[in-house]
Design an enzyme around this catalytic site. Structure first.
Site, PDB file in Angstrom:
ATOM      1  N   TYR A  61       0.849  -1.199   0.000  1.00 44.55           N
ATOM      2  CA  TYR A  61       0.000   0.000   0.000  1.00 44.55           C
ATOM      3  C   TYR A  61       0.875   1.236   0.000  1.00 44.55           C
ATOM      4  O   TYR A  61       1.837   1.314   0.770  1.00 44.55           O
ATOM      5  CB  TYR A  61      -0.902   0.032   1.244  1.00 44.55           C
ATOM      6  CG  TYR A  61      -2.329  -0.280   0.891  1.00 44.55           C
ATOM      7  CD1 TYR A  61      -3.017   0.533  -0.016  1.00 44.55           C
ATOM      8  CD2 TYR A  61      -2.986  -1.370   1.422  1.00 44.55           C
ATOM      9  CE1 TYR A  61      -4.325   0.248  -0.370  1.00 44.55           C
ATOM     10  CE2 TYR A  61      -4.287  -1.662   1.075  1.00 44.55           C
ATOM     11  CZ  TYR A  61      -4.953  -0.849   0.173  1.00 44.55           C
ATOM     12  OH  TYR A  61      -6.240  -1.139  -0.182  1.00 44.55           O
ATOM     13  N   GLU A  63      -0.546   4.827  -0.608  1.00 39.09           N
ATOM     14  CA  GLU A  63      -1.339   6.022  -0.920  1.00 39.09           C
ATOM     15  C   GLU A  63      -0.496   7.266  -0.685  1.00 39.09           C
ATOM     16  O   GLU A  63       0.260   7.359   0.288  1.00 39.09           O
ATOM     17  CB  GLU A  63      -2.604   6.056  -0.066  1.00 39.09           C
ATOM     18  CG  GLU A  63      -3.689   5.168  -0.659  1.00 39.09           C
ATOM     19  CD  GLU A  63      -4.773   4.796   0.329  1.00 39.09           C
ATOM     20  OE1 GLU A  63      -4.448   4.593   1.509  1.00 39.09           O
ATOM     21  OE2 GLU A  63      -5.937   4.703  -0.095  1.00 39.09           O
ATOM     22  N   ASP A 207      -5.983  13.110 -25.489  1.00 38.08           N
ATOM     23  CA  ASP A 207      -5.925  11.705 -25.074  1.00 38.08           C
ATOM     24  C   ASP A 207      -5.136  10.987 -26.178  1.00 38.08           C
ATOM     25  O   ASP A 207      -5.664  10.683 -27.239  1.00 38.08           O
ATOM     26  CB  ASP A 207      -7.356  11.163 -24.970  1.00 38.08           C
ATOM     27  CG  ASP A 207      -7.392   9.678 -24.652  1.00 38.08           C
ATOM     28  OD1 ASP A 207      -6.342   9.017 -24.747  1.00 38.08           O
ATOM     29  OD2 ASP A 207      -8.488   9.180 -24.328  1.00 38.08           O
ATOM     30  N   THR A 233      -2.991   5.673 -22.180  1.00 31.83           N
ATOM     31  CA  THR A 233      -2.791   4.359 -21.581  1.00 31.83           C
ATOM     32  C   THR A 233      -1.323   4.007 -21.809  1.00 31.83           C
ATOM     33  O   THR A 233      -0.637   4.667 -22.594  1.00 31.83           O
ATOM     34  CB  THR A 233      -3.669   3.283 -22.253  1.00 31.83           C
ATOM     35  OG1 THR A 233      -3.453   3.350 -23.661  1.00 31.83           O
ATOM     36  CG2 THR A 233      -5.132   3.496 -21.956  1.00 31.83           C
ATOM     37  N   LYS A 236      -0.897   0.370 -25.201  1.00 33.51           N
ATOM     38  CA  LYS A 236      -1.223   0.286 -26.636  1.00 33.51           C
ATOM     39  C   LYS A 236       0.089   0.376 -27.420  1.00 33.51           C
ATOM     40  O   LYS A 236       0.953  -0.484 -27.236  1.00 33.51           O
ATOM     41  CB  LYS A 236      -2.242   1.366 -26.991  1.00 33.51           C
ATOM     42  CG  LYS A 236      -3.575   1.165 -26.263  1.00 33.51           C
ATOM     43  CD  LYS A 236      -4.653   2.079 -26.769  1.00 33.51           C
ATOM     44  CE  LYS A 236      -6.004   1.780 -26.159  1.00 33.51           C
ATOM     45  NZ  LYS A 236      -6.268   2.539 -24.910  1.00 33.51           N
ATOM     46  N   ARG A 242      -0.968  -2.806 -18.670  1.00 30.83           N
ATOM     47  CA  ARG A 242      -2.325  -2.260 -18.846  1.00 30.83           C
ATOM     48  C   ARG A 242      -2.592  -1.223 -17.757  1.00 30.83           C
ATOM     49  O   ARG A 242      -2.811  -1.568 -16.597  1.00 30.83           O
ATOM     50  CB  ARG A 242      -3.324  -3.420 -18.748  1.00 30.83           C
ATOM     51  CG  ARG A 242      -4.764  -3.080 -19.022  1.00 30.83           C
ATOM     52  CD  ARG A 242      -5.549  -4.334 -19.338  1.00 30.83           C
ATOM     53  NE  ARG A 242      -5.070  -4.923 -20.566  1.00 30.83           N
ATOM     54  CZ  ARG A 242      -5.392  -4.510 -21.802  1.00 30.83           C
ATOM     55  NH1 ARG A 242      -6.259  -3.532 -21.965  1.00 30.83           N
ATOM     56  NH2 ARG A 242      -4.878  -5.085 -22.865  1.00 30.83           N
TER      57      ARG A 242
END
Ligand code: DSN
Length: 433
Positions: A61, A63, A207, A233, A236, A242
């Protein structure tokens, strides 16, 4: 449970613990190896990226941001995130990078949250002309939260008409203009978008998910100097895990994006995926990567030429990037039929609406065909010409079952010449070998 059982719980292979999933992992590796993968948004990531994604960083974790976390024990993962940030800034020539978005959709949501208030007007490319569902589809969070309006491509040229964008921007008076697409085969004129945004007092977002690899290798002009926010992303053309990424040319806007991601939209970042983003951005600094991105474009052009010579129509007549959009509107064949035919011929693509499509989205009149995955696998222009010939034959109305079987064998033979993940056995698709 005894200690030894505890130990084996941590140490056993998936094949021992869960044969069903192990079989599925192996079968998918086999499917990816034995077919020609031409979905324009897919790629084969490197074994190095697979290793990072399958690493112990998934346990952590973290954060917050490097050096400013809400959990102890982050001193190691901090280094991974800092490397990812530094490399993203270097690769894209940006001032700020946010590497925590779990996906492209989250990256877009964060960009909107950083730049807009609910109800603000946004102008973006229409989904049925090649845009994306997070660019204002009514049932998507974007269309529900903001007032989206759309521009499209010209019926005559299949290209974005910047005069139409200007006209729409003057009518709509948006707070934000969005450029970027999921099914657009041509170079996008980012300076012209910026100028229009300035003329109407809008912010400008790009984008670049589909073209990020091409942008990183400078085989497509970069939006970063022109846009307030650039989202992408990483899986691609970029060829990484991913996930998503946001870069900006301004520190303040970048900090607003960071706050939108956490605590605005996400909790704990996926540190294993962030480490994998660092690996993929490291790849993006190499000559090998640049050669592959340039070959992605020349491969698409060889494919387009072969299709065109075989009498197949394409939106805008060809391609400048990593994909072609086959236009079947004037034929009896639908996109759905075409996808099924190519599947039988051993080529995986997706049916896709074409601009002004009269068939419904579940049927469509188009096929989106991309070269990134096969280019990563090593294929070149000769193979693309051979694949174009297979596609042309498979789409003929007269093709028989026997001919289809022959086409599948030809596709398989091409794949056999370019082994995928030679260090992975089908039974150990998750193996770090
Ligand atoms: N669904 C992706 C594509 O296939 O283009 C975009 O997010």
């Amino acid at each position: 449970m005894s200690f030894s059982e505890d130990e084996s719980y941590l140490s056993k292979d998936v094949a021992d613990v869960d044969p069903d999933i192990a079989r599925i992992l192996g079968a998918e590796l086999e499917r990816q190896s034995e077919t020609l993968e031409m979905i324009a948004s897919e790629n084969f990531t490197s074994q190095a990226v697979l290793q990072a994604v399958g690493s112990v960083l998934t346990n952590k974790y973290a954060e917050g941001l490097p050096g400013k976390r809400y959990y102890g024990g982050c001193e190691v993962v901090d280094q991974a995130e800092q490397l990812a940030i530094d490399r993203a800034k270097q690769v894209f020539g940006a001032v700020h990078a946010s590497v925590q978005p779990h996906s492209g959709a989250t990256a877009n949501e964060a960009a909107y949250m950083a730049l807009l208030k609910p109800g603000d007007r946004v102008l973006a490319m229409a989904l049925d002309h090649g845009g994306h569902l997070t660019h204002g589809l009514k049932v998507n969070f974007s269309g529900r939260t903001y007032e989206f309006h759309h521009y499209g491509v010209s019926r005559e040229t299949g290209r974005i008409d910047m005069d139409e964008v200007r006209e729409r921007a003057k009518e709509v008076q948006p707070a934000l203009i969005v450029a970027g697409a999921s099914a657009y085969p041509r170079i996008i004129d980012f300076p012209a978008f910026r100028q229009i945004a300035d003329e109407v007092g809008a912010r400008f977002m790009v984008d670049m998910a589909h073209i990020a690899g091409l942008v990183a290798a400078e085989v497509h002009p970069s939006p970063v100097p022109f846009a307030d926010v650039v989202t992408t992303t990483t899986h691609k053309t970029l060829g990484g895990p991913r996930a998503g990424l946001v870069v900006t040319r301004d520190e303040e806007v970048g900090a607003a994006v960071d706050r939108a991601i956490f605590p605005g939209l996400q909790g704990g970042p996926l540190m294993h995926t962030i480490a994998a983003k660092a690996v993929c951005l490291g790849h993006a600094m190499t000559d090998e990567f640049r050669e592959r991105q340039a070959r992605t474009v020349t491969n698409t052009q060889a494919l387009a030429q072969g299709l065109s010579e075989g009498g197949i129509a394409m939106v805008s007549g060809g391609s400048d990037n990593h994909l072609v959009l086959v236009d079947l509107s004037d034929t009896d064949l639908t996109g759905k039929d075409g996808e099924e035919r190519l599947d039988r011929a051993g080529i995986t693509v997706n049916k896709n609406g074409v601009p002004f499509d009269e068939r419904p989205p579940t049927v469509t009149s188009g096929l989106r065909i991309g070269t990134p995955a096969l280019t990563t696998r090593g294929l070149g222009a000769d193979e693309m010409r051979e694949i174009a010939a297979i596609i042309v034959s498979a789409l003929q109305s007269t093709v028989s079952d026997d001919e289809m079987a022959e086409l599948r064998a030809r596709s398989g033979a091409i794949g056999d010449r370019f082994p995928l993940y030679p260090r992975l056995e089908t039974g150990s698709a998750v193996g770090a070998a």
